[in-house]
Structures are given as C-alpha cells and as structure tokens.
Design an enzyme around this catalytic site. Structure first.
Site, PDB file in Angstrom:
ATOM      1  N   ASN A   7       0.853  -1.196   0.000  1.00 20.71           N
ATOM      2  CA  ASN A   7       0.000   0.000   0.000  1.00 20.71           C
ATOM      3  C   ASN A   7       0.884   1.240   0.000  1.00 20.71           C
ATOM      4  OD1 ASN A   7      -1.871   2.003   0.472  1.00 20.71           O
ATOM      5  ND2 ASN A   7      -2.255   1.439   2.610  1.00 20.71           N
ATOM      6  N   TRP A   8       0.924   1.906  -1.128  1.00 20.86           N
ATOM      7  CA  TRP A   8       1.805   3.085  -1.249  1.00 20.86           C
ATOM      8  C   TRP A   8       1.255   4.336  -0.571  1.00 20.86           C
ATOM      9  CZ3 TRP A   8       3.612   3.468  -7.056  1.00 20.86           C
ATOM     10  CH2 TRP A   8       4.483   2.404  -7.329  1.00 20.86           C
ATOM     11  N   LYS A   9      -0.008   4.313  -0.249  1.00 20.53           N
ATOM     12  CA  LYS A   9      -0.657   5.528   0.291  1.00 20.53           C
ATOM     13  C   LYS A   9      -0.443   6.684  -0.697  1.00 20.53           C
ATOM     14  CE  LYS A   9       0.062   3.457   4.725  1.00 20.53           C
ATOM     15  NZ  LYS A   9       0.195   3.572   6.163  1.00 20.53           N
ATOM     16  N   HIS A  86      -9.389   1.453   5.482  1.00 21.44           N
ATOM     17  CA  HIS A  86      -8.073   1.645   6.095  1.00 21.44           C
ATOM     18  C   HIS A  86      -8.216   2.633   7.262  1.00 21.44           C
ATOM     19  CE1 HIS A  86      -3.914   2.748   6.712  1.00 21.44           C
ATOM     20  NE2 HIS A  86      -3.580   1.651   6.054  1.00 21.44           N
ATOM     21  N   GLU A  88      -6.497   5.003   8.185  1.00 22.59           N
ATOM     22  CA  GLU A  88      -6.247   6.404   7.834  1.00 22.59           C
ATOM     23  C   GLU A  88      -7.491   7.035   7.221  1.00 22.59           C
ATOM     24  OE1 GLU A  88      -2.685   5.744   5.583  1.00 22.59           O
ATOM     25  OE2 GLU A  88      -1.596   5.297   7.423  1.00 22.59           O
ATOM     26  N   GLU A 155      -4.977  -4.726  11.114  1.00 16.64           N
ATOM     27  CA  GLU A 155      -3.954  -3.685  11.231  1.00 16.64           C
ATOM     28  C   GLU A 155      -4.168  -2.896  12.514  1.00 16.64           C
ATOM     29  OE1 GLU A 155      -2.185  -2.578   7.164  1.00 16.64           O
ATOM     30  OE2 GLU A 155      -3.916  -1.304   7.479  1.00 16.64           O
ATOM     31  N   GLY A 161       2.914   2.417  10.723  1.00 12.87           N
ATOM     32  CA  GLY A 161       3.896   3.489  10.529  1.00 12.87           C
ATOM     33  C   GLY A 161       4.706   3.818  11.771  1.00 12.87           C
ATOM     34  N   SER A 197       3.669  -1.950  10.164  1.00 13.59           N
ATOM     35  CA  SER A 197       5.131  -1.969  10.313  1.00 13.59           C
ATOM     36  C   SER A 197       5.792  -3.282   9.890  1.00 13.59           C
ATOM     37  CB  SER A 197       5.529  -1.609  11.754  1.00 13.59           C
ATOM     38  OG  SER A 197       5.174  -0.282  12.036  1.00 13.59           O
ATOM     39  N   GLY A 218       2.982  -1.204   4.181  1.00 14.16           N
ATOM     40  CA  GLY A 218       2.959   0.205   3.807  1.00 14.16           C
ATOM     41  C   GLY A 218       4.349   0.667   3.431  1.00 14.16           C
TER      42      GLY A 218
HETATM   43  P1  PGA Z   1       3.104   0.456   7.493  1.00 14.95           P
HETATM   44  O1  PGA Z   1       1.616   0.670   6.911  1.00 14.95           O
HETATM   45  O2  PGA Z   1       3.593  -0.863   6.960  1.00 14.95           O
HETATM   46  O3  PGA Z   1       3.880   1.626   6.999  1.00 14.95           O
HETATM   47  O4  PGA Z   1       2.961   0.415   8.991  1.00 14.95           O
HETATM   48  C1  PGA Z   1       0.712  -0.401   6.805  1.00 14.95           C
HETATM   49  C2  PGA Z   1      -0.620   0.110   6.323  1.00 14.95           C
HETATM   50  O5  PGA Z   1      -1.009   1.222   6.707  1.00 14.95           O
HETATM   51  O6  PGA Z   1      -1.325  -0.560   5.543  1.00 14.95           O
END
Ligand code: PGA
Length: 240
Positions: A7-9, A86, A88, A155, A161, A197, A218
């Site tokens: 997931n590149w966001k 997600h 976010e 998650e 993150g 992470s 991510g």
């Molecule tokens: P991260 O993000 O691996 O940077 O913790 C995972 C995600 O938000 O899907």
C-alpha cells in the site's frame, strides 16, 4: 501461497513510479500493489503479469456528481482488489461502518475483491476491547454483503507506521479469532492478513504462523528492493 500487498498511500512522483516498475518487474513472484489512483493506468501497462493492482479506496456510488470520487466500476478496469476501511480513511475522512458497508456492496457488484481493514487503537487494546471492536467493525462493514472474496486485513492502529508490532502470540491470537468469528457468522473462514510496520526483518516470523494468510505492507513497499525481498521471504515460507 501468501497474499503480499503493498500500500503506497499518497507517495511517489510519476518518474519514481516508472523507475519502480522497471526494478520490480525483475521479480517473478505474485504481488499486489496499491498506488494512488492516477498511477493505475501506467502501472497496468508497465508491470509484468505477476502483479495485480488494488485501489486504496472506492466510492459508495457507481457514478454521478461526486467530485473527487472514483467508482469501483472505474477501478475494475485496472484492479482486482480494493482496500476498504483503512484506519487512515476512518481517521482523516471520518469513514464509519455504514459508509464502508455501502462501498463494499458497490465494490462487490463491480467484481472487485475487498481487503477490509480492521484494528484497534492503543486505548482499546489497553482496555482489552480489541476483539469486541474488531467484531463490530466486521459486522457493520459486511451487513448484507456477500461473503465471497473478502479478505480481512488486521492492522492495529498503533502499529501502523510506528515500527512497533504486536507479539507473534498476539498476532496469532487475533488471526485465529477473526477466522473463528467469520466461520461462525458467515459460514466460512475468511483469509486474514496482517498489516502494521511489516518489513523484511519481521515478515518471516509473521508469515510462519499458519493463521496468517499474507501481509499488507505500507512503508516497506515503497522501496522496490525491500518489497522484492519481502516477496522472496514469503515465497520461502511456503504456505499451502
Ligand atoms: P506500514 O503501513 O507498513 O507503513 O505500517 C501499513 C498500512 O497502513 O497498511
């Protein structure tokens, strides 16, 4: 075979996308990439056949006056999957269960596989509310949905993150719990993947657990070499 999703966001310039595709194309292992919408078209053209694409979100509507939205039908031209819910999106855009439910229904109509993200906050964890909260998230999101092609991404919000991950025992417990819950509520065990992470150092231990069906990565998916390493490690762990 584990499901490896990157997931590149909201990252990368067009030039970086082209460089990335060139590098990652050397890898012949199956992976799913979720770039920002604007890069789906070029990535579909540049990537080799091992790759599948996913949207990071999709609209609850199929078309119409919804400025800024992208429909599941539009995504289906490029993608096999879509991420819904997600943390976010829940946090920054205030998306709630009923919104996600509409998005999932629409995505299923369009023929996309849905990666539904669930996970507790640190507060909920400390108060021992993790499983109740996750159950509620799944129930609300999947009301009147088909149980086909739903993948749950566990998650924990506090692990995204941050470089922190739950213990392997905790990961096992929650994955097993979600599987038992989905079996009881929907008549079948859903696939459950872990996110938060994940990197090349911890992916082997996480995927070695038989209840973990893949990873949602991510930050570590932004570097093609690191993401290839994750795919290679996953391939060696050899899931059924
Ligand atoms: P991260 O993000 O691996 O940077 O913790 C995972 C995600 O938000 O899907």
């Amino acid at each position: 075979m584990s499901l490896i999703v990157g997931n590149w966001k909201m990252h990368k310039s067009l030039k970086e996308v082209k460089d990335y595709c060139k590098k990652i194309n050397k890898c012949k292992l199956p992976m799913v990439l979720c770039p920002p919408f604007v890069y789906l078209h070029i990535m579909k053209e540049l990537l080799n056949d091992n790759f599948e694409l996913a949207g990071q979100d999709s609209s609850a509507h199929s078309n119409g006056p919804y400025t800024g939205e992208v429909s599941a039908e539009m995504l289906k031209e490029y993608c096999d999957y879509v991420i819904i819910g997600h943390s976010e999106r829940r946090h920054h855009f205030n998306e709630k269960g009923p919104d996600l439910n509409k998005k999932i229904q629409r995505a299923q109509k369009a023929g996309l596989k849905v990666i539904l993200c669930v996970g507790e906050s640190l507060n909920q964890r400390v108060q021992n509310k993790t499983t109740n909260y996750i159950e509620r998230q799944i129930r609300e999101s999947l009301l009147n949905c088909s149980s086909n092609d739903i993948i749950i991404a566990y998650e924990p919000i506090w692990a995204i993150g941050t470089g922190r991950t739950p213990s392997l025992e905790e990961i096992e417990f929650i994955h097993q719990y979600i599987k038992a819950f989905t079996k009881e509520s929907y008549g079948k065990e859903f696939k459950v993947i872990y996110g938060g992470s994940v990197d090349e150092k911890d992916v082997k231990a996480i995927l070695s657990n038989k209840h973990v069906d893949g990873v949602l990565v991510g930050h570590a998916s932004l570097d093609p070499n690191e993401f290839i390493e994750i795919a290679k490690i996953s391939d060696k762990v050899k899931k059924k």
